[in-house]
Design a protein around this motif. Structure first.
Motif, PDB file in Angstrom:
ATOM      1  N   ALA A   1      -8.195   6.440  -0.199  1.00 34.37           N
ATOM      2  CA  ALA A   1      -7.450   7.155   0.828  1.00 34.37           C
ATOM      3  C   ALA A   1      -6.860   8.454   0.288  1.00 34.37           C
ATOM      4  CB  ALA A   1      -6.339   6.264   1.383  1.00 34.37           C
ATOM      5  N   VAL A   2      -6.378   8.415  -0.951  1.00 33.22           N
ATOM      6  CA  VAL A   2      -5.824   9.627  -1.569  1.00 33.22           C
ATOM      7  C   VAL A   2      -6.918  10.679  -1.741  1.00 33.22           C
ATOM      8  CG1 VAL A   2      -4.741  10.585  -3.637  1.00 33.22           C
ATOM      9  CG2 VAL A   2      -3.957   8.386  -2.724  1.00 33.22           C
ATOM     10  N   LEU A   3      -8.075  10.267  -2.263  1.00 39.01           N
ATOM     11  CA  LEU A   3      -9.175  11.212  -2.443  1.00 39.01           C
ATOM     12  C   LEU A   3      -9.645  11.775  -1.106  1.00 39.01           C
ATOM     13  CD1 LEU A   3     -11.313   9.294  -5.116  1.00 39.01           C
ATOM     14  CD2 LEU A   3      -9.794  11.230  -5.505  1.00 39.01           C
ATOM     15  N   ALA A   4      -9.678  10.929  -0.093  1.00 38.07           N
ATOM     16  CA  ALA A   4     -10.141  11.379   1.221  1.00 38.07           C
ATOM     17  C   ALA A   4      -9.208  12.416   1.830  1.00 38.07           C
ATOM     18  CB  ALA A   4     -10.279  10.185   2.165  1.00 38.07           C
TER      19      ALA A   4
ATOM     20  N   VAL B   1       0.829  -1.205   0.000  1.00 37.67           N
ATOM     21  CA  VAL B   1       0.000   0.000   0.000  1.00 37.67           C
ATOM     22  C   VAL B   1       0.866   1.258   0.000  1.00 37.67           C
ATOM     23  CG1 VAL B   1      -1.586   1.365   1.429  1.00 37.67           C
ATOM     24  CG2 VAL B   1      -2.037  -1.057   1.018  1.00 37.67           C
ATOM     25  N   ASP B   2       1.903   1.275   0.807  1.00 38.52           N
ATOM     26  CA  ASP B   2       2.789   2.452   0.849  1.00 38.52           C
ATOM     27  C   ASP B   2       3.459   2.673  -0.503  1.00 38.52           C
ATOM     28  OD1 ASP B   2       2.112   2.882   3.468  1.00 38.52           O
ATOM     29  OD2 ASP B   2       3.968   2.074   4.310  1.00 38.52           O
ATOM     30  N   ASP B   3       3.889   1.594  -1.128  1.00 39.63           N
ATOM     31  CA  ASP B   3       4.520   1.725  -2.449  1.00 39.63           C
ATOM     32  C   ASP B   3       3.526   2.267  -3.480  1.00 39.63           C
ATOM     33  OD1 ASP B   3       6.877   0.768  -1.437  1.00 39.63           O
ATOM     34  OD2 ASP B   3       6.629  -1.274  -2.200  1.00 39.63           O
ATOM     35  N   LEU B   4       2.290   1.784  -3.431  1.00 40.93           N
ATOM     36  CA  LEU B   4       1.270   2.264  -4.368  1.00 40.93           C
ATOM     37  C   LEU B   4       0.961   3.740  -4.129  1.00 40.93           C
ATOM     38  CD1 LEU B   4      -1.260  -0.713  -4.481  1.00 40.93           C
ATOM     39  CD2 LEU B   4       0.379  -0.039  -6.231  1.00 40.93           C
ATOM     40  N   GLU B   5       0.860   4.137  -2.865  1.00 43.65           N
ATOM     41  CA  GLU B   5       0.570   5.537  -2.566  1.00 43.65           C
ATOM     42  C   GLU B   5       1.676   6.454  -3.074  1.00 43.65           C
ATOM     43  OE1 GLU B   5      -2.219   6.641   0.960  1.00 43.65           O
ATOM     44  OE2 GLU B   5      -0.608   5.384   1.744  1.00 43.65           O
ATOM     45  N   LYS B   6       2.921   6.035  -2.908  1.00 40.96           N
ATOM     46  CA  LYS B   6       4.030   6.848  -3.399  1.00 40.96           C
ATOM     47  C   LYS B   6       3.952   7.017  -4.913  1.00 40.96           C
ATOM     48  CE  LYS B   6       7.272   5.526   0.273  1.00 40.96           C
ATOM     49  NZ  LYS B   6       8.492   4.739   0.595  1.00 40.96           N
ATOM     50  N   ARG B   7       3.531   5.952  -5.594  1.00 45.61           N
ATOM     51  CA  ARG B   7       3.485   5.991  -7.060  1.00 45.61           C
ATOM     52  C   ARG B   7       2.283   6.770  -7.584  1.00 45.61           C
ATOM     53  NH1 ARG B   7       1.447   2.556 -11.261  1.00 45.61           N
ATOM     54  NH2 ARG B   7       0.757   0.915  -9.851  1.00 45.61           N
ATOM     55  N   LEU B   8       1.174   6.713  -6.879  1.00 44.24           N
ATOM     56  CA  LEU B   8      -0.081   7.225  -7.425  1.00 44.24           C
ATOM     57  C   LEU B   8      -0.562   8.532  -6.823  1.00 44.24           C
ATOM     58  CD1 LEU B   8      -2.005   3.818  -7.417  1.00 44.24           C
ATOM     59  CD2 LEU B   8      -0.900   4.898  -9.373  1.00 44.24           C
ATOM     60  N   ALA B   9      -0.175   8.831  -5.594  1.00 41.22           N
ATOM     61  CA  ALA B   9      -0.814   9.935  -4.876  1.00 41.22           C
ATOM     62  C   ALA B   9      -0.529  11.298  -5.488  1.00 41.22           C
ATOM     63  CB  ALA B   9      -0.383   9.913  -3.411  1.00 41.22           C
ATOM     64  N   THR B  10       0.721  11.599  -5.777  1.00 41.59           N
ATOM     65  CA  THR B  10       1.078  12.941  -6.249  1.00 41.59           C
ATOM     66  C   THR B  10       0.357  13.291  -7.541  1.00 41.59           C
ATOM     67  OG1 THR B  10       3.254  12.782  -5.210  1.00 41.59           O
ATOM     68  CG2 THR B  10       2.972  14.436  -6.927  1.00 41.59           C
ATOM     69  N   ARG B  11       0.400  12.368  -8.509  1.00 38.14           N
ATOM     70  CA  ARG B  11      -0.247  12.641  -9.792  1.00 38.14           C
ATOM     71  C   ARG B  11      -1.763  12.741  -9.632  1.00 38.14           C
ATOM     72  NH1 ARG B  11      -2.025   9.152 -13.943  1.00 38.14           N
ATOM     73  NH2 ARG B  11      -2.297  10.240 -15.925  1.00 38.14           N
ATOM     74  N   THR B  12      -2.326  11.897  -8.789  1.00 37.35           N
ATOM     75  CA  THR B  12      -3.776  11.934  -8.586  1.00 37.35           C
ATOM     76  C   THR B  12      -4.206  13.274  -8.006  1.00 37.35           C
ATOM     77  OG1 THR B  12      -3.846   9.543  -8.230  1.00 37.35           O
ATOM     78  CG2 THR B  12      -5.717  10.823  -7.419  1.00 37.35           C
ATOM     79  N   ARG B  13      -3.516  13.727  -6.969  1.00 37.96           N
ATOM     80  CA  ARG B  13      -3.873  15.013  -6.344  1.00 37.96           C
ATOM     81  C   ARG B  13      -3.711  16.158  -7.333  1.00 37.96           C
ATOM     82  NH1 ARG B  13      -0.777  12.871  -1.790  1.00 37.96           N
ATOM     83  NH2 ARG B  13      -2.238  12.055  -0.225  1.00 37.96           N
ATOM     84  N   ALA B  14      -2.608  16.148  -8.084  1.00 41.06           N
ATOM     85  CA  ALA B  14      -2.369  17.237  -9.036  1.00 41.06           C
ATOM     86  C   ALA B  14      -3.438  17.257 -10.125  1.00 41.06           C
ATOM     87  CB  ALA B  14      -0.974  17.092  -9.660  1.00 41.06           C
ATOM     88  N   THR B  15      -3.775  16.092 -10.661  1.00 38.28           N
ATOM     89  CA  THR B  15      -4.772  16.014 -11.740  1.00 38.28           C
ATOM     90  C   THR B  15      -6.139  16.461 -11.256  1.00 38.28           C
ATOM     91  OG1 THR B  15      -3.569  14.197 -12.778  1.00 38.28           O
ATOM     92  CG2 THR B  15      -5.866  14.480 -13.406  1.00 38.28           C
ATOM     93  N   LEU B  16      -6.555  15.987 -10.088  1.00 38.06           N
ATOM     94  CA  LEU B  16      -7.891  16.300  -9.601  1.00 38.06           C
ATOM     95  C   LEU B  16      -7.986  17.732  -9.087  1.00 38.06           C
ATOM     96  CD1 LEU B  16      -9.016  12.992  -7.878  1.00 38.06           C
ATOM     97  CD2 LEU B  16      -9.190  13.732 -10.249  1.00 38.06           C
ATOM     98  N   THR B  17      -6.901  18.242  -8.519  1.00 30.90           N
ATOM     99  CA  THR B  17      -6.918  19.649  -8.099  1.00 30.90           C
ATOM    100  C   THR B  17      -7.103  20.554  -9.297  1.00 30.90           C
ATOM    101  OG1 THR B  17      -5.525  19.200  -6.175  1.00 30.90           O
ATOM    102  CG2 THR B  17      -5.614  21.475  -6.944  1.00 30.90           C
ATOM    103  N   GLY B  18      -6.407  20.243 -10.390  1.00 32.48           N
ATOM    104  CA  GLY B  18      -6.581  21.026 -11.605  1.00 32.48           C
ATOM    105  C   GLY B  18      -7.998  20.931 -12.146  1.00 32.48           C
ATOM    106  N   ALA B  19      -8.574  19.738 -12.080  1.00 34.93           N
ATOM    107  CA  ALA B  19      -9.947  19.561 -12.563  1.00 34.93           C
ATOM    108  C   ALA B  19     -10.931  20.351 -11.712  1.00 34.93           C
ATOM    109  CB  ALA B  19     -10.314  18.081 -12.553  1.00 34.93           C
ATOM    110  N   LEU B  20     -10.714  20.359 -10.405  1.00 40.49           N
ATOM    111  CA  LEU B  20     -11.607  21.109  -9.519  1.00 40.49           C
ATOM    112  C   LEU B  20     -11.489  22.609  -9.764  1.00 40.49           C
ATOM    113  CD1 LEU B  20     -11.026  19.042  -6.286  1.00 40.49           C
ATOM    114  CD2 LEU B  20     -13.174  19.216  -7.535  1.00 40.49           C
TER     115      LEU B  20
END
Length: 400
Positions: free
Chosen positions: A252-255, A158-177
């Motif tokens: 968890a990232v979205l939350a 889970v920690d490895d997945l969060e490191k790989r996915l979290a930054t891009r997910t937050r950046a993409t969705l923040t831009g969309a919002l």
């Protein structure tokens, strides 16, 4: 887990010294074919190559014959120490990506799932998403002596997945919002130039070869209060194991994003709301129970009851669509949610493996309602969510 025909022998990288090309070709074929009398290579192995071949033979040495109890004892053996040595050997001889494939094959073909209930075995394996899925399916049978080790294995993945996915997910969705809130008097750095030019084409001055905008269109700054609501509705039947793992991490990232209110619901024939555990995806995963039946209609009924702002809500159903509940009621709920303004997304899988077997009739019915069903990779998921939040067409892969 790996399914289908018996896998071929795993190709092996060449040694560091540059051997004779012909001999190296024979060496590789010998390792691939397994050294039966009919392999035709006439090549003998020694040293590291012989040890590497032994680890392959322990798993793949029975050819196309289905493994039986006798076959297993002739290969890896039934005792935990011999399996532990084999797990160590494959990490010595093969890269991590190959190790994970061989582990999945061993669990599937040689029936080693029960050995994962032993702490020593869990400490020896190379952790990946598929191993997590296996551990979750064994969760209820897991002894207390193994539970903490299993949580540590799941935590690492889970920690490895969060490191790989979290930054891009937050950046993409923040831009969309930000883009979803347009303003008519933006600051210079917030001007959406493409939309501004499109809105002012009638003010084009040919003599100056330019557009003089009378109305500026800009991106609104994301408010600190909640703007969008996301409901992840996840099928926890056995075939969806990898999807459950990825969806829990994304949940968890979205939350963690203040401008999105996230709800996570898992279901089989029962429905469980795990929203209060979203701060720790490991707790979410151990709160699931892989396997069992499927009642999509019941799960969607619960999700529908939690929606208070339909026009600002995205519902993501992750399921292979094999419905054990009431099919027509399920479709009516989807239609009702869409009619109320909900953005409805149907994912057949959220994993790197593509779409599993799924109910094509239900997928076609959902597509007719404007909710096409498709498999989504973890790398594509942020773009899918961004499109849903902005209410624009989803980036559906060409393979659909």
């Amino acid at each position: 887990m790996t399914t289908g025909p018996t896998p071929t022998r795993t190709p092996v990288p060449a040694p560091s010294q540059a051997p004779d090309p012909d001999q190296e070709r024979l060496r590789r074929w010998r390792l691939v074919l397994g050294g039966d009398q009919a392999d035709g290579t006439g090549c003998a192995l020694s040293g590291r190559d012989a040890a590497m071949d032994a680890t392959l033979a322990a798993l793949y040495g029975k050819g196309d014959k289905p493994p039986t109890g006798r076959d297993r004892s002739a290969g890896l053996g039934a005792s935990a120490p011999s399996v532990a040595r084999w797990l160590g050997d494959i990490r010595t001889y093969f890269p991590s990506s190959v190790v994970q494939v061989m582990q999945r094959d061993a669990i599937d073909r040689l029936g080693l799932a029960s050995l994962l209930l032993e702490p020593e075995m869990l400490a020896a394996v190379e952790a990946d998403v598929h191993l997590v899925g296996t551990l979750l399916s064994l969760n209820k049978a897991m002894p207390e002596t193994t539970r903490e080790t299993a949580r540590a294995v799941v935590r690492k993945v889970v920690d490895d997945l969060e490191k790989r996915l979290a930054t891009r997910t937050r950046a993409t969705l923040t831009g969309a919002l930000d883009r979803s809130a347009r303003v008519s008097r933006p600051r210079h750095r917030d001007i959406d130039w493409n939309r501004t030019v499109a809105a002012n084409l009638k003010h084009y001055l040919p003599e100056y070869r330019t557009v003089v905008p009378e109305r500026l269109v800009g991106y609104g700054r994301a408010a600190q209060s909640v703007k969008k609501e996301v409901v992840l509705c996840i099928d926890q039947s056995g075939s969806m194991a990898a999807s459950v793992v990825y969806a829990s991490v994304f949940g968890a990232v979205l939350a963690s994003m203040r401008s999105i209110s996230t709800r996570l619901v898992v279901f089989d024939t029962a429905v469980v709301d795990l929203t209060d555990q979203l701060d720790d995806p490991v707790d979410v995963l151990f709160g699931t129970q892989l396997g069992g039946g499927t009642d999509i209609n019941r799960a969607l009924a619960y999700c529908q009851s939690q929606i208070t702002r339909p026009a600002e809500t995205v519902v993501v159903l992750i399921s292979d669509l094999y419905e054990g509940g009431i099919r027509d009621e399920m479709l009516k709920r989807v239609a009702a949610m869409k009619a109320s303004g909900v953005q409805f997304v149907t994912l057949l899988a959220l994993s790197d493996e593509g779409a599993p077997a799924y109910d094509r009739e239900h997928a076609a019915a959902l597509a007719a309602l404007g909710a096409p069903a498709f498999a989504c990779t973890p790398d594509l998921f942020p773009e899918v969510m961004a499109a849903a939040l902005e209410k624009r067409p989803l980036p559906i892969p060409d393979t659909v």
